[in-house]
Write a protein that holds these residues in place. Sequence first.
Motif, PDB file in Angstrom:
ATOM      1  N   GLU A 170       5.524   2.135  -9.790  1.00 29.22           N
ATOM      2  CA  GLU A 170       5.035   0.989  -9.142  1.00 29.22           C
ATOM      3  C   GLU A 170       4.056   0.474  -9.997  1.00 29.22           C
ATOM      4  O   GLU A 170       3.584   0.962 -10.963  1.00 29.22           O
ATOM      5  CB  GLU A 170       4.355   1.301  -7.816  1.00 29.22           C
ATOM      6  N   LEU A 171       3.901  -1.027 -10.159  1.00 26.70           N
ATOM      7  CA  LEU A 171       3.002  -1.630 -10.614  1.00 26.70           C
ATOM      8  C   LEU A 171       1.432  -1.357 -10.245  1.00 26.70           C
ATOM      9  O   LEU A 171       1.196  -1.153  -8.952  1.00 26.70           O
ATOM     10  CB  LEU A 171       3.091  -3.190 -10.526  1.00 26.70           C
ATOM     11  N   THR A 172       0.668  -1.170 -11.149  1.00 25.98           N
ATOM     12  CA  THR A 172      -0.848  -0.825 -10.930  1.00 25.98           C
ATOM     13  C   THR A 172      -1.626  -2.239 -10.572  1.00 25.98           C
ATOM     14  O   THR A 172      -0.911  -3.311 -11.006  1.00 25.98           O
ATOM     15  CB  THR A 172      -1.473  -0.351 -12.014  1.00 25.98           C
ATOM     16  N   PRO A 173      -2.458  -2.237  -9.956  1.00 28.32           N
ATOM     17  CA  PRO A 173      -3.343  -3.182  -9.649  1.00 28.32           C
ATOM     18  C   PRO A 173      -3.655  -4.184 -10.881  1.00 28.32           C
ATOM     19  O   PRO A 173      -3.478  -5.281 -10.923  1.00 28.32           O
ATOM     20  CB  PRO A 173      -4.587  -2.967  -8.890  1.00 28.32           C
ATOM     21  N   ARG A 174      -3.849  -3.301 -12.010  1.00 24.91           N
ATOM     22  CA  ARG A 174      -4.196  -4.042 -13.277  1.00 24.91           C
ATOM     23  C   ARG A 174      -3.019  -4.823 -13.699  1.00 24.91           C
ATOM     24  O   ARG A 174      -3.058  -5.903 -14.198  1.00 24.91           O
ATOM     25  CB  ARG A 174      -4.675  -3.363 -14.262  1.00 24.91           C
ATOM     26  N   GLU A 175      -1.952  -4.202 -13.773  1.00 26.25           N
ATOM     27  CA  GLU A 175      -0.589  -4.827 -14.335  1.00 26.25           C
ATOM     28  C   GLU A 175      -0.373  -6.219 -13.385  1.00 26.25           C
ATOM     29  O   GLU A 175       0.060  -7.290 -14.044  1.00 26.25           O
ATOM     30  CB  GLU A 175       0.587  -3.878 -14.113  1.00 26.25           C
ATOM     31  N   ARG A 176      -0.564  -6.093 -12.103  1.00 27.57           N
ATOM     32  CA  ARG A 176      -0.152  -6.994 -11.349  1.00 27.57           C
ATOM     33  C   ARG A 176      -1.204  -8.264 -11.766  1.00 27.57           C
ATOM     34  O   ARG A 176      -0.872  -9.435 -11.655  1.00 27.57           O
ATOM     35  CB  ARG A 176      -0.422  -6.724  -9.670  1.00 27.57           C
ATOM     36  N   SER A 177      -2.293  -7.951 -11.864  1.00 27.13           N
ATOM     37  CA  SER A 177      -3.384  -8.847 -12.357  1.00 27.13           C
ATOM     38  C   SER A 177      -3.083  -9.672 -13.599  1.00 27.13           C
ATOM     39  O   SER A 177      -3.193 -10.907 -14.079  1.00 27.13           O
ATOM     40  CB  SER A 177      -4.825  -8.088 -12.460  1.00 27.13           C
ATOM     41  N   ASN A 178      -2.596  -8.608 -14.409  1.00 24.73           N
ATOM     42  CA  ASN A 178      -2.205  -9.296 -16.017  1.00 24.73           C
ATOM     43  C   ASN A 178      -1.064 -10.208 -15.734  1.00 24.73           C
ATOM     44  O   ASN A 178      -1.110 -11.321 -16.685  1.00 24.73           O
ATOM     45  CB  ASN A 178      -1.842  -8.128 -16.990  1.00 24.73           C
ATOM     46  N   LEU A 193       6.146 -11.988 -11.270  1.00 17.14           N
ATOM     47  CA  LEU A 193       5.525 -10.877 -10.540  1.00 17.14           C
ATOM     48  C   LEU A 193       6.603 -10.110 -10.127  1.00 17.14           C
ATOM     49  O   LEU A 193       6.872  -8.833 -10.043  1.00 17.14           O
ATOM     50  CB  LEU A 193       4.502 -11.100  -9.600  1.00 17.14           C
ATOM     51  N   GLN A 194       7.824 -10.889  -9.207  1.00 12.21           N
ATOM     52  CA  GLN A 194       8.699 -10.041  -8.608  1.00 12.21           C
ATOM     53  C   GLN A 194       9.475  -9.405  -9.591  1.00 12.21           C
ATOM     54  O   GLN A 194      10.065  -8.271  -9.457  1.00 12.21           O
ATOM     55  CB  GLN A 194       9.430 -11.325  -7.841  1.00 12.21           C
ATOM     56  N   LEU A 195       9.627 -10.153 -10.798  1.00 15.67           N
ATOM     57  CA  LEU A 195      10.740  -9.449 -11.694  1.00 15.67           C
ATOM     58  C   LEU A 195       9.740  -8.118 -12.257  1.00 15.67           C
ATOM     59  O   LEU A 195      10.519  -6.861 -12.527  1.00 15.67           O
ATOM     60  CB  LEU A 195      10.913 -10.479 -12.860  1.00 15.67           C
ATOM     61  N   ALA A 196       8.449  -8.428 -12.330  1.00 16.08           N
ATOM     62  CA  ALA A 196       7.725  -7.108 -13.223  1.00 16.08           C
ATOM     63  C   ALA A 196       7.853  -5.999 -11.966  1.00 16.08           C
ATOM     64  O   ALA A 196       8.138  -4.886 -12.385  1.00 16.08           O
ATOM     65  CB  ALA A 196       6.384  -7.463 -13.210  1.00 16.08           C
ATOM     66  N   ARG A 197       7.699  -6.483 -10.484  1.00 16.03           N
ATOM     67  CA  ARG A 197       7.830  -5.331  -9.789  1.00 16.03           C
ATOM     68  C   ARG A 197       9.336  -4.569  -9.585  1.00 16.03           C
ATOM     69  O   ARG A 197       9.466  -3.335  -9.553  1.00 16.03           O
ATOM     70  CB  ARG A 197       7.841  -6.010  -8.270  1.00 16.03           C
ATOM     71  N   GLU A 198      10.399  -5.642  -9.888  1.00 14.12           N
ATOM     72  CA  GLU A 198      11.892  -4.960  -9.818  1.00 14.12           C
ATOM     73  C   GLU A 198      11.908  -3.851 -11.037  1.00 14.12           C
ATOM     74  O   GLU A 198      12.521  -2.899 -11.103  1.00 14.12           O
ATOM     75  CB  GLU A 198      12.630  -5.895 -10.177  1.00 14.12           C
ATOM     76  N   VAL A 199      11.410  -4.435 -12.398  1.00 11.37           N
ATOM     77  CA  VAL A 199      11.587  -3.577 -13.703  1.00 11.37           C
ATOM     78  C   VAL A 199      10.813  -2.204 -13.184  1.00 11.37           C
ATOM     79  O   VAL A 199      11.349  -1.162 -13.674  1.00 11.37           O
ATOM     80  CB  VAL A 199      11.126  -4.257 -14.727  1.00 11.37           C
ATOM     81  N   ALA A 200       9.606  -2.304 -12.691  1.00 15.48           N
ATOM     82  CA  ALA A 200       8.766  -1.228 -12.526  1.00 15.48           C
ATOM     83  C   ALA A 200       9.704  -0.152 -11.390  1.00 15.48           C
ATOM     84  O   ALA A 200       9.769   0.995 -11.803  1.00 15.48           O
ATOM     85  CB  ALA A 200       7.418  -1.492 -11.907  1.00 15.48           C
TER      86      ALA A 200
END
Length: 50
Positions: free
Chosen positions: A24-32, A11-18
């Motif tokens: 920003e990550l959407t709530p759906r992306e965080r959930s995925n 999740l941290q890596l996904a946030r950094e990439v976004a």
Amino acid sequence: MLLRRCRYYMLQLAREVAEANGRELTPRERSNVLANNKYLSDYDMSDEEV
């Protein structure tokens, strides 16, 4: 415990990439990221499933 830590860092890596892409990550992306079936339990994964 190890899988929880892996999910946190994914999740941290996904946030950094976004953020690097100016969004920003959407709530759906965080959930995925957190609901990925391969990282919900401690079962063995074969090389073919990776």
